[in-house]
Design an enzyme around this catalytic site. Structure first.
Site, PDB file in Angstrom:
ATOM      1  N   ALA A 293       0.840  -1.200   0.000  1.00  0.00           N
ATOM      2  CA  ALA A 293       0.000   0.000   0.000  1.00  0.00           C
ATOM      3  C   ALA A 293       0.879   1.255   0.000  1.00  0.00           C
ATOM      4  O   ALA A 293       1.976   1.243   0.571  1.00  0.00           O
ATOM      5  CB  ALA A 293      -0.907  -0.020   1.226  1.00  0.00           C
ATOM      6  N   PHE A 294       0.417   2.335  -0.652  1.00  0.00           N
ATOM      7  CA  PHE A 294       1.116   3.629  -0.705  1.00  0.00           C
ATOM      8  C   PHE A 294       2.521   3.514  -1.296  1.00  0.00           C
ATOM      9  O   PHE A 294       3.415   4.248  -0.920  1.00  0.00           O
ATOM     10  CB  PHE A 294       1.195   4.278   0.692  1.00  0.00           C
ATOM     11  CG  PHE A 294      -0.131   4.345   1.383  1.00  0.00           C
ATOM     12  CD1 PHE A 294      -1.127   5.216   0.919  1.00  0.00           C
ATOM     13  CD2 PHE A 294      -0.424   3.544   2.475  1.00  0.00           C
ATOM     14  CE1 PHE A 294      -2.358   5.275   1.538  1.00  0.00           C
ATOM     15  CE2 PHE A 294      -1.665   3.597   3.100  1.00  0.00           C
ATOM     16  CZ  PHE A 294      -2.633   4.467   2.627  1.00  0.00           C
ATOM     17  N   ARG A 295       2.702   2.550  -2.190  1.00  0.00           N
ATOM     18  CA  ARG A 295       4.007   2.318  -2.830  1.00  0.00           C
ATOM     19  C   ARG A 295       5.094   1.964  -1.810  1.00  0.00           C
ATOM     20  O   ARG A 295       6.292   2.090  -2.071  1.00  0.00           O
ATOM     21  CB  ARG A 295       4.449   3.515  -3.680  1.00  0.00           C
ATOM     22  CG  ARG A 295       3.444   3.863  -4.739  1.00  0.00           C
ATOM     23  CD  ARG A 295       4.075   4.167  -6.079  1.00  0.00           C
ATOM     24  NE  ARG A 295       3.027   4.186  -7.117  1.00  0.00           N
ATOM     25  CZ  ARG A 295       2.950   3.315  -8.101  1.00  0.00           C
ATOM     26  NH1 ARG A 295       3.843   2.386  -8.247  1.00  0.00           N
ATOM     27  NH2 ARG A 295       1.980   3.387  -8.986  1.00  0.00           N
ATOM     28  N   LEU A 296       4.665   1.548  -0.634  1.00  0.00           N
ATOM     29  CA  LEU A 296       5.640   1.093   0.372  1.00  0.00           C
ATOM     30  C   LEU A 296       5.749  -0.425   0.232  1.00  0.00           C
ATOM     31  O   LEU A 296       5.169  -1.186   0.990  1.00  0.00           O
ATOM     32  CB  LEU A 296       5.206   1.520   1.777  1.00  0.00           C
ATOM     33  CG  LEU A 296       5.159   3.044   1.934  1.00  0.00           C
ATOM     34  CD1 LEU A 296       4.632   3.437   3.300  1.00  0.00           C
ATOM     35  CD2 LEU A 296       6.547   3.649   1.716  1.00  0.00           C
TER      36      LEU A 296
END
Ligand SMILES: Cc1cc2nc3c(=O)[nH]c(=O)nc-3n(C[C@H](O)[C@H](O)[C@H](O)COP(=O)(O)O)c2cc1C
Length: 201
Positions: free
Chosen positions: A176-179
């Protein structure tokens, strides 16, 4: 202490690669075992193309090709290659870098024998990566080979496998969130233990 679990669980990176590929076989529309294989030429100029990963062994990855092809010539010079597997359906990536050794013994014979007759004759007929006049020339070669070798062509000497023995493998999964989650298995030499590290995404 590690927070590695779920799809990243386990110490053996080959087992994780096998597990992920099995999942991709259920979700990808075709060729879940297609890898982008990178090599470099004598000047260090990179080259990349798709090939099919045919086996994930206990300590190696195997693909098959023509030993006269550009990729084979590059591998014969450097003894090195890298590849990436990417599955859009799973949003996951596996990266591998390592040393490459020809596999042209019994395993290559067995794999060649398992292929369809058309594929076996095609391997005989193709001077892979060399200039080709026309499709007609290729089809004429196939007809000639078919007449000469009949229904049970042996493995040509110029065609076989390459085993990639990794020094480094990385598993990446979308977060999620490019994490994203990334874990790297690395060993300075083949006989060393794997060092496993989480990496910033
Ligand atoms: C999905 C896919 C799978 C392929 N699998 C193989 C393969 O297993 N072996 C092979 O020699 N070429 C395979 N090819 C063709 C290679 O990408 C490439 O065109 C060919 O091997 C010549 O590459 P080279 O000139 O760099 O040696 C495949 C191509 C695609 C698109």
């Amino acid at each position: 202490m590690t927070d590695r679990n779920g799809i990243f669980a386990g110490e053996d990176p080959f087992a994780i690669a096998r597990r992920w590929l099995a999942e991709a076989e259920a979700t990808e529309p075709n060729d879940p075992n297609a890898i982008a294989l990178a090599t470099v030429d004598g000047e260090g100029m990179p080259d990349v193309r798709m090939v099919l990963l045919k086996e994930i062994g206990a300590d190696r990855f195997t693909f098959y090709t023509n030993y006269g092809s550009a990729k084979a010539q590059e591998i014969e010079v450097t003894g090195k290659a890298a590849f990436v597997l990417h599955w859009k359906s799973l949003r996951r990536q596996v990266r591998v870098r390592g040393h490459v050794v020809r596999s042209d013994g019994a395993a290559a014979d067995a794999y060649f024998a398992s292929r369809s007759l058309q594929s076996r004759l095609g391997a005989w007929a193709s001077q892979q990566s060399r200039p080709l006049e026309s499709r007609g020339t290729l089809m004429a070669e196939v007809a000639k080979i078919t007449a000469r070798l009949g229904p049970r062509p042996p493995r040509p000497e110029f065609w076989g496998g390459y085993d990639i023995f990794p020094s480094q493998m990385e598993f990446w999964a979308d977060g999620a969130f490019r994490l994203h989650d990334r874990y790297r298995w690395k060993r300075p030499a083949m006989e060393d233990e794997w060092e496993i590290q989480r990496l910033y995404p």
